[in-house]
Design a protein around this motif. Structure first.
Motif, PDB file in Angstrom:
ATOM      1  N   PRO A 392      22.345  10.486 -22.957  1.00 15.85           N
ATOM      2  CA  PRO A 392      22.506  11.922 -23.254  1.00 15.85           C
ATOM      3  C   PRO A 392      22.018  12.277 -24.645  1.00 15.85           C
ATOM      4  N   ALA A 393      21.484  13.485 -24.759  1.00 13.62           N
ATOM      5  CA  ALA A 393      21.083  13.974 -26.072  1.00 13.62           C
ATOM      6  C   ALA A 393      22.322  14.197 -26.931  1.00 13.62           C
ATOM      7  N   VAL A 394      22.225  13.850 -28.197  1.00 19.67           N
ATOM      8  CA  VAL A 394      23.353  13.991 -29.111  1.00 19.67           C
ATOM      9  C   VAL A 394      23.309  15.375 -29.740  1.00 19.67           C
ATOM     10  N   PRO A 395      24.356  16.184 -29.573  1.00 12.77           N
ATOM     11  CA  PRO A 395      24.341  17.528 -30.152  1.00 12.77           C
ATOM     12  C   PRO A 395      24.330  17.485 -31.671  1.00 12.77           C
ATOM     13  N   VAL A 396      23.772  18.521 -32.263  1.00  9.29           N
ATOM     14  CA  VAL A 396      23.775  18.665 -33.723  1.00  9.29           C
ATOM     15  C   VAL A 396      24.926  19.576 -34.110  1.00  9.29           C
ATOM     16  N   PRO A 397      25.889  19.095 -34.909  1.00  6.69           N
ATOM     17  CA  PRO A 397      27.040  19.923 -35.265  1.00  6.69           C
ATOM     18  C   PRO A 397      26.599  21.169 -36.030  1.00  6.69           C
ATOM     19  N   PRO A 398      27.176  22.343 -35.697  1.00  5.57           N
ATOM     20  CA  PRO A 398      26.736  23.574 -36.352  1.00  5.57           C
ATOM     21  C   PRO A 398      27.425  23.863 -37.675  1.00  5.57           C
ATOM     22  N   ARG A 399      28.459  23.077 -38.028  1.00  2.71           N
ATOM     23  CA  ARG A 399      29.177  23.428 -39.240  1.00  2.71           C
ATOM     24  C   ARG A 399      29.326  22.221 -40.154  1.00  2.71           C
ATOM     25  N   PRO A 400      29.477  22.429 -41.488  1.00  2.00           N
ATOM     26  CA  PRO A 400      29.616  21.316 -42.415  1.00  2.00           C
ATOM     27  C   PRO A 400      30.955  20.607 -42.259  1.00  2.00           C
ATOM     28  N   VAL A 401      31.006  19.380 -42.755  1.00  2.00           N
ATOM     29  CA  VAL A 401      32.211  18.565 -42.662  1.00  2.00           C
ATOM     30  C   VAL A 401      33.037  18.746 -43.924  1.00  2.00           C
ATOM     31  N   LEU A 505      33.647   4.878 -19.553  1.00  2.00           N
ATOM     32  CA  LEU A 505      33.442   3.965 -18.430  1.00  2.00           C
ATOM     33  C   LEU A 505      32.439   4.495 -17.418  1.00  2.00           C
ATOM     34  N   THR A 506      32.060   5.765 -17.547  1.00  2.00           N
ATOM     35  CA  THR A 506      31.084   6.362 -16.631  1.00  2.00           C
ATOM     36  C   THR A 506      30.170   7.290 -17.418  1.00  2.00           C
ATOM     37  N   GLU A 507      29.037   7.632 -16.785  1.00  2.00           N
ATOM     38  CA  GLU A 507      28.124   8.583 -17.410  1.00  2.00           C
ATOM     39  C   GLU A 507      28.772   9.952 -17.548  1.00  2.00           C
ATOM     40  N   ASP A 508      29.597  10.335 -16.579  1.00  2.00           N
ATOM     41  CA  ASP A 508      30.280  11.631 -16.672  1.00  2.00           C
ATOM     42  C   ASP A 508      31.248  11.653 -17.848  1.00  2.00           C
ATOM     43  N   GLU A 509      31.951  10.549 -18.083  1.00  2.00           N
ATOM     44  CA  GLU A 509      32.865  10.490 -19.226  1.00  2.00           C
ATOM     45  C   GLU A 509      32.101  10.600 -20.543  1.00  2.00           C
ATOM     46  N   LEU A 510      30.977   9.907 -20.621  1.00  2.00           N
ATOM     47  CA  LEU A 510      30.165   9.978 -21.837  1.00  2.00           C
ATOM     48  C   LEU A 510      29.659  11.404 -22.056  1.00  2.00           C
ATOM     49  N   ALA A 511      29.215  12.045 -20.980  1.00  2.00           N
ATOM     50  CA  ALA A 511      28.747  13.430 -21.093  1.00  2.00           C
ATOM     51  C   ALA A 511      29.877  14.346 -21.543  1.00  2.00           C
ATOM     52  N   VAL A 513      32.408  13.561 -23.537  1.00  2.00           N
ATOM     53  CA  VAL A 513      32.616  13.380 -24.976  1.00  2.00           C
ATOM     54  C   VAL A 513      31.578  14.180 -25.756  1.00  2.00           C
ATOM     55  N   LEU A 514      30.325  14.107 -25.326  1.00  2.00           N
ATOM     56  CA  LEU A 514      29.272  14.821 -26.048  1.00  2.00           C
ATOM     57  C   LEU A 514      29.386  16.331 -25.862  1.00  2.00           C
ATOM     58  N   ALA A 515      29.908  16.751 -24.727  1.00  2.00           N
ATOM     59  CA  ALA A 515      30.159  18.185 -24.543  1.00  2.00           C
ATOM     60  C   ALA A 515      31.214  18.668 -25.540  1.00  2.00           C
ATOM     61  N   ALA A 516      32.203  17.820 -25.816  1.00  2.00           N
ATOM     62  CA  ALA A 516      33.217  18.170 -26.812  1.00  2.00           C
ATOM     63  C   ALA A 516      32.610  18.261 -28.207  1.00  2.00           C
ATOM     64  N   VAL A 517      31.668  17.355 -28.510  1.00  2.00           N
ATOM     65  CA  VAL A 517      30.967  17.417 -29.796  1.00  2.00           C
ATOM     66  C   VAL A 517      30.221  18.748 -29.914  1.00  2.00           C
ATOM     67  N   ALA A 518      29.527  19.121 -28.846  1.00  2.00           N
ATOM     68  CA  ALA A 518      28.752  20.365 -28.879  1.00  2.00           C
ATOM     69  C   ALA A 518      29.658  21.586 -28.993  1.00  2.00           C
ATOM     70  N   GLU A 519      30.764  21.557 -28.256  1.00  2.00           N
ATOM     71  CA  GLU A 519      31.668  22.712 -28.254  1.00  2.00           C
ATOM     72  C   GLU A 519      32.367  22.884 -29.594  1.00  2.00           C
ATOM     73  N   THR A 705      24.238   2.588 -27.112  1.00  2.00           N
ATOM     74  CA  THR A 705      24.919   1.345 -26.741  1.00  2.00           C
ATOM     75  C   THR A 705      25.788   1.560 -25.511  1.00  2.00           C
ATOM     76  N   THR A 706      26.508   2.675 -25.470  1.00  2.00           N
ATOM     77  CA  THR A 706      27.358   2.963 -24.315  1.00  2.00           C
ATOM     78  C   THR A 706      26.520   3.136 -23.054  1.00  2.00           C
ATOM     79  N   ALA A 707      25.406   3.859 -23.164  1.00  2.00           N
ATOM     80  CA  ALA A 707      24.529   4.059 -22.006  1.00  2.00           C
ATOM     81  C   ALA A 707      23.963   2.736 -21.507  1.00  2.00           C
ATOM     82  N   ALA A 708      23.590   1.850 -22.434  1.00  2.00           N
ATOM     83  CA  ALA A 708      23.062   0.541 -22.035  1.00  2.00           C
ATOM     84  C   ALA A 708      24.134  -0.276 -21.314  1.00  2.00           C
ATOM     85  N   THR A 709      25.370  -0.208 -21.794  1.00  2.00           N
ATOM     86  CA  THR A 709      26.464  -0.919 -21.132  1.00  2.00           C
ATOM     87  C   THR A 709      26.680  -0.376 -19.725  1.00  2.00           C
ATOM     88  N   LEU A 710      26.629   0.939 -19.588  1.00  2.00           N
ATOM     89  CA  LEU A 710      26.815   1.561 -18.278  1.00  2.00           C
ATOM     90  C   LEU A 710      25.672   1.251 -17.323  1.00  2.00           C
TER      91      LEU A 710
END
Length: 728
Positions: A392-401, A505-511, A513-519, A705-710
């Motif tokens: 999955p593409a990694v989202p770019v966070p829109p706000r500073p840390v 443990l699945t591609e859907d689970e990984l997606a 997590v990344l959806a949460a990053v984007a949101e 790494t997670t995608a390769a494991t899956l």
């Protein structure tokens, strides 16, 4: 149907409506999915068409000679009419494509309608929606090979035939002059054959690309860097072969070839460069000059190409068709990678504009593909019979840390054996850290962790902890099946997260997590891949130093048998054993090799959990992970070997390490406790939380790494390599 054509007299390019070719006996009708623009050969032809008549004559003295002969035989008027008639006709472009067999002619039985094939020939593999291709000019695709990559079959065969003419041997050193499309493929083929390669090209971007694809060194042929690299790799003797893959009117390539060849070396002309051989230089070294004729034996033989008369394999091992098939096989097994060579993919409807952009220099490219959209989609669907796992593409966070305050306040979700033995002891004694809360599903385990490590609060209320703005970071150390969901919740709550492996443990689970990053705009995530932080391994890596060529890594894991009742045995709920632990070893390999894997292969014997995983990397490096459950209990759990550039690194179970090269280094032989990097990993994580600086490991690496494991189960099920395709 549509076809790209050119008027050689006026230089006009057009996408012309032409009749559909008939399906004659001895061949197949192929509907194109992707066709390749050769940015060398084709652009040279396009450029010549735009010249004046005098310019055309100067560029093709061979044709001028034919005109002179025709004048002598037929007179000026007849010759003029003949030449003008030929110049003022439309001529085709293209010679390398992949498509789907539409119709099979009489006498063809090795392919059927619907099969994917790669096609060759400047009369049969044209930039056109449909082509009739005789049997010796196509080859069926191996299962799972992407059609856009198979479109390189013809140029791959050209490069392969050139390498065959050089007769390389293991340990040779070769010089490739010209790092365009053919040169880049020659570099990879030589590297795959165990040859160390030096590349020469005035374009620094092409030099950098060749270095990524396996060249030991690259540089501008006009500089001293290329000569210095050759001297270093050959001890001053000179290269064993030179491959001329350059074009143009300069005589520099053949002069450089003579200067850098060893005594009785071989010079192979693959491209179309000027060949005014400096007699003294070639004579004194007795250099063997060879020509490579296009795709291989059979080229320009009408009985072979048009009538389908094959050469017996006992007499001609590698014909042009067998070269194409061989190159496709190398692509499918990951020995050659053409993906980095694709600079642009254009829809076939935009063909004329694409040529103009290339000719004008607006589009700088090594390789450009025409996509025939409807057919490309069908071809890709057919090729997908062997799975492709999407990274999955990694989202770019829109706000500073925001940097956290001091002390850093931590919460633990879960307090099992690993948390209480490998993580909390390090954190409890670290200055600037406050253990604020521990959350468990049972009250007693939370109370035990609070008593033992001094948590300020013990609770079973996860929502309250995630909603506590005073808590800076959350550790997720629960069972595997809950990792992704708890990580997702913590990210959405704005917390920095440390989650033990696996992330998902699945591609859907990984997606998810990344959806949460984007949101949330929160990418502050670390997965517990601790081996890369192990002090002994890091020191060995520094002693080994940077590498230039591909590496071979072997990681043997003596995992042992599980005790009866272990929750690792609950594969339906918690994932396989390798899914839970394998990320450690993939991450370590990727960190040592400095890249993310591009494909995964796996095999397993019946009756046990033993597993062999092979990872391939962009520069041709490979990592083999042997995950064994049947080994003896007294044997070390983890041993690792890395070999590249004449050097070797060995790690023995995080107790001892050594590096072998020009100098040898061996770590202390005094027994040490195994330090697998947890303390250093936690220190790096706490620092990132405290300062707001970058996380210790990029999110893109954790995802890869997670995608390769899956991908391992898919590779086991298919019995073929699984491509890790980046989401666009």
């Amino acid at each position: 149907m549509k076809q790209v054509v050119q008027n050689y007299r006026s230089g006009e390019l057009a996408l012309l409506d032409v009749p559909v070719p008939g399906c004659k006996p001895g061949g197949v009708l192929v509907r194109s999915a992707y066709s390749l623009i050769s940015t060398g050969t084709e652009l040279m032809k396009v450029s010549e068409a735009g010249m004046s008549m005098l310019g055309k004559a100067r560029s093709r003295p061979d044709q001028v000679a034919k005109v002179v002969q025709s004048v002598a035989a037929n007179g000026v008027p007849a010759t003029y009419r003949k030449v003008m008639g030929k110049l003022d006709s439309y001529t085709p472009l293209g010679y390398s494509l992949c498509g789907v067999v539409e119709q099979v002619g009489a006498g063809i039985d090795e392919v059927k309608a619907g099969d994917l094939v790669a096609c060759a020939g400047n009369e049969h593999a044209l930039h056109a929606e449909l082509n009739w291709v005789p049997k010796n000019l196509y080859a069926r695709l191996p299962d799972g090979l992407a059609p856009r990559h198979a479109a390189f079959g013809t140029v791959g065969a050209i490069a392969l035939q050139g390498v065959r003419r050089g007769e390389p041997q293991l340990g040779d050193v070769a010089l490739v002059i010209g790092l365009g499309l053919i040169g880049q493929l020659v570099v990879q083929l030589l590297a795959a054959s165990g040859v160390r390669v030096v590349g020469a090209d005035p374009d620094p971007e092409r030099c950098a690309l060749a270095a990524r694809l396996g060249a030991a060194a690259c540089g501008d042929p006009a500089s001293a860097a290329v000569a210095a690299a050759v001297a270093d790799l050959t001890g001053g003797h000179g290269v064993d072969q030179v491959y001329l893959a350059a074009g143009g009117g300069s005589n520099q390539p053949v002069e450089l070839a003579a200067a850098l060849s060893r005594d009785r070396g071989r010079v192979v002309d693959i491209g179309k460069c000027r060949l005014d051989l400096p007699w003294n230089a070639y004579y004194e070294k007795e250099l063997d000059v060879r020509f490579s004729r296009s795709y291989g034996p059979g080229r320009y033989d009408p009985e072979y190409e048009l009538e389908g008369r094959d050469y017996p394999i006992g007499y001609v091992r590698w014909t042009e068709r067998r070269n194409v098939a061989c190159f496709l096989d190398l692509l499918s097994r990951g020995r050659v990678d053409v993906a980095p060579l694709i600079s642009h993919v254009a829809d076939f409807a935009d063909a004329v504009e694409t040529y103009r952009s290339l000719e004008d220099g607006e589009l700088k490219a090594v390789a450009v593909l025409f996509r025939y959209p409807e057919q490309a989609a069908e071809a890709e669907a057919r090729a997908a019979a062997v799975p492709v796992v999407t990274v999955p593409a990694v989202p770019v966070p829109p706000r500073p840390v925001r940097a956290a305050r001091t002390p850093v306040r931590l919460a633990f979700v879960g307090a099992g054996n690993y948390a209480t033995s490998m993580l909390l002891p390090h954190l409890a004694r670290r200055e600037g850290v406050e253990l604020s809360a521990v959350v468990t599903t049972t009250a007693l385990s939370a109370a035990n962790a609070q008593r033992k490590f001094g948590f300020a609060e013990a609770t079973t209320d996860l929502d309250a902890v995630l909603g506590d703005k005073a808590i800076d970071a959350v550790f997720v150390v629960t069972r595997h099946s809950s990792h992704a969901e708890l990580t997702r919740q913590a990210l959405l709550a704005g917390k920095t997260v440390f989650v033990e492996k696996p992330l998902a443990l699945t591609e859907d689970e990984l997606a998810g997590v990344l959806a949460a990053v984007a949101e949330s705009g929160n990418d502050r995530l670390q997965v517990g891949f601790n081996r890369r932080f192990a002090p002994l391994l890091r020191e060995a890596g520094q002693r080994f130093g940077a590498r230039t060529g591909p590496a071979h890594l072997r990681y043997l894991v003596n995992a042992g048998r599980l005790e009866h009742g272990s929750w690792y045995l609950q594969q339906g709920a918690q994932g396989s054993r390798f899914a839970g632990e394998g990320g450690h070893f993939i991450d370590t390999a990727s960190w040592l090799l400095g890249a993310d894997p591009v494909s995964v292969s796996a095999t397993a014997p019946p009756g046990n959990d033993d597993l062999q995983v092979v990872l391939r990397y962009p520069d041709g490096s490979t990592a083999t992970i042997g995950y064994l459950t049947t080994g003896p209990a007294g044997f070390p759990k983890e041993t690792l070997d890395l070999i590249a550039d004449g050097r070797a690194l060995r790690l023995d179970d995080f107790v001892r390490a050594s590096v072998h090269g020009r100098k040898r280094w061996v770590s202390s032989r005094l027994p040490k406790a195994r330090d697998k990097g947890q303390e250093a990993e936690l220190a790096a994580f706490v620092k990132a939380v405290r300062t707001g600086g970058p996380m210790p490991v990029p999110l893109s690496s954790l995802v890869a790494t997670t995608a390769a494991t899956l991908a391992v189960p898919a590779a086991l099920a298919s019995g073929a390599p699984v491509t890790l395709a980046e989401a666009r």
